[in-house]
Design a protein around this motif. Structure first.
Motif, short mmCIF file in Angstrom:
data_model
loop_
_atom_site.label_atom_id
_atom_site.label_comp_id
_atom_site.label_asym_id
_atom_site.label_seq_id
_atom_site.Cartn_x
_atom_site.Cartn_y
_atom_site.Cartn_z
N PRO A 1 0.83 -1.21 0.00
CA PRO A 1 0.00 0.00 0.00
C PRO A 1 0.87 1.27 0.00
CG PRO A 1 0.06 -0.96 2.18
CD PRO A 1 0.82 -1.90 1.28
N PHE A 2 0.28 2.35 -0.44
CA PHE A 2 0.94 3.65 -0.40
C PHE A 2 -0.03 4.66 0.17
CE2 PHE A 2 3.47 1.52 -3.63
CZ PHE A 2 4.75 1.91 -3.29
N THR A 3 0.31 5.26 1.28
CA THR A 3 -0.52 6.29 1.89
C THR A 3 -0.18 7.63 1.26
OG1 THR A 3 -0.55 5.08 3.97
CG2 THR A 3 -1.13 7.41 4.07
N GLY A 4 -1.19 8.35 0.83
CA GLY A 4 -0.97 9.67 0.23
C GLY A 4 -0.31 9.62 -1.13
N ALA A 5 -0.62 8.58 -1.93
CA ALA A 5 -0.06 8.52 -3.28
C ALA A 5 -0.48 9.76 -4.06
CB ALA A 5 -0.53 7.26 -3.99
N TYR A 6 0.40 10.22 -4.92
CA TYR A 6 0.25 11.47 -5.64
C TYR A 6 0.03 11.15 -7.12
CZ TYR A 6 1.63 16.24 -7.02
OH TYR A 6 1.68 17.52 -7.53
N PHE A 7 -1.09 11.57 -7.68
CA PHE A 7 -1.41 11.28 -9.08
C PHE A 7 -1.46 12.58 -9.88
CE2 PHE A 7 -3.15 7.73 -6.78
CZ PHE A 7 -2.97 6.65 -7.63
N ARG A 8 -0.98 12.49 -11.10
CA ARG A 8 -1.16 13.63 -12.00
C ARG A 8 -1.41 13.13 -13.41
NH1 ARG A 8 4.72 16.37 -11.59
NH2 ARG A 8 5.89 14.66 -12.49
N ILE A 9 -2.11 13.94 -14.16
CA ILE A 9 -2.40 13.61 -15.55
C ILE A 9 -1.14 13.84 -16.37
CG2 ILE A 9 -3.72 14.32 -17.59
CD1 ILE A 9 -6.06 14.92 -15.70
N VAL A 10 -0.76 12.81 -17.13
CA VAL A 10 0.42 12.95 -17.99
C VAL A 10 0.03 13.10 -19.46
CG1 VAL A 10 2.01 11.81 -16.41
CG2 VAL A 10 0.75 10.43 -18.04
N THR A 11 -1.20 12.68 -19.81
CA THR A 11 -1.71 12.85 -21.16
C THR A 11 -3.21 13.07 -21.10
OG1 THR A 11 -0.07 11.30 -22.04
CG2 THR A 11 -1.93 11.81 -23.46
N ALA A 12 -3.70 14.02 -21.84
CA ALA A 12 -5.14 14.22 -22.04
C ALA A 12 -5.31 14.56 -23.51
CB ALA A 12 -5.67 15.33 -21.15
N ALA A 13 -5.88 13.63 -24.26
CA ALA A 13 -5.98 13.80 -25.71
C ALA A 13 -7.41 13.63 -26.19
CB ALA A 13 -5.09 12.77 -26.40
N VAL A 14 -7.80 14.47 -27.13
CA VAL A 14 -9.12 14.39 -27.74
C VAL A 14 -8.97 13.78 -29.12
CG1 VAL A 14 -11.11 15.73 -28.55
CG2 VAL A 14 -9.87 16.45 -26.49
N SER A 15 -9.83 12.80 -29.41
CA SER A 15 -9.82 12.15 -30.72
C SER A 15 -11.22 12.18 -31.32
CB SER A 15 -9.39 10.68 -30.58
OG SER A 15 -8.10 10.59 -30.05
N ARG A 16 -11.26 12.30 -32.61
CA ARG A 16 -12.55 12.23 -33.31
C ARG A 16 -12.91 10.76 -33.48
NH1 ARG A 16 -15.67 15.62 -36.64
NH2 ARG A 16 -16.87 14.44 -38.14
N THR A 17 -14.19 10.44 -33.29
CA THR A 17 -14.65 9.06 -33.44
C THR A 17 -15.60 8.96 -34.63
OG1 THR A 17 -16.59 9.30 -32.03
CG2 THR A 17 -14.52 8.71 -30.95
N ARG A 18 -15.88 7.75 -35.06
CA ARG A 18 -16.84 7.54 -36.14
C ARG A 18 -18.27 7.44 -35.61
NH1 ARG A 18 -14.10 3.95 -40.79
NH2 ARG A 18 -12.11 5.02 -40.78
N ASP A 19 -18.40 7.37 -34.31
CA ASP A 19 -19.72 7.28 -33.67
C ASP A 19 -20.37 8.67 -33.71
OD1 ASP A 19 -21.91 7.08 -31.99
OD2 ASP A 19 -20.86 5.89 -30.50
N ALA A 20 -21.45 8.80 -34.48
CA ALA A 20 -22.10 10.10 -34.65
C ALA A 20 -22.68 10.64 -33.35
CB ALA A 20 -23.20 9.98 -35.70
#
Length: 99
Positions: free
Chosen positions: A15-34
């Motif tokens: 276990p890790f108490t107080g684990a620190y998370f951060r976003i390393v990638t946030a990407a937007v993609s176009r989909t074929r789903d209308a």
């Protein structure tokens, strides 16, 4: 912005108490789903403590996918802030807090 959460287990089996998370990638993609049009991929790295530099090794990695509309519906000043709000709302981030 970052996220802090206590991990009861990790890929290292401890276990890790107080684990620190951060976003390393946030990407937007176009989909074929209308109906969805665009999707967002968010990569989050977790660290035992707040990283001191870019060479700090992560202890956890999570990848999320969601429709862009779900991220845009969150509160926040910009896209990245809204991504953090969306991540903290996920079941596996229950109990997380913004730091």
């Amino acid at each position: 912005m970052a996220i802090q959460k206590d991990l009861s287990s990790s890929q290292y089996g401890v276990p890790f108490t107080g684990a620190y998370f951060r976003i390393v990638t946030a990407a937007v993609s176009r989909t074929r789903d209308a109906d969805k049009r665009h999707s967002v991929m968010i990569d989050v790295a977790g660290y035992a403590t707040r990283p001191s530099d870019d060479d700090t090794r992560d202890i956890e990695f999570r990848r999320y996918h969601c429709p862009l509309a779900e991220v845009e519906a969150k509160s926040g000043e910009g896209f990245l802030s809204k991504c953090y709000q969306w991540v903290m709302a996920q079941d596996d981030m229950n109990g997380a807090e913004a730091v």
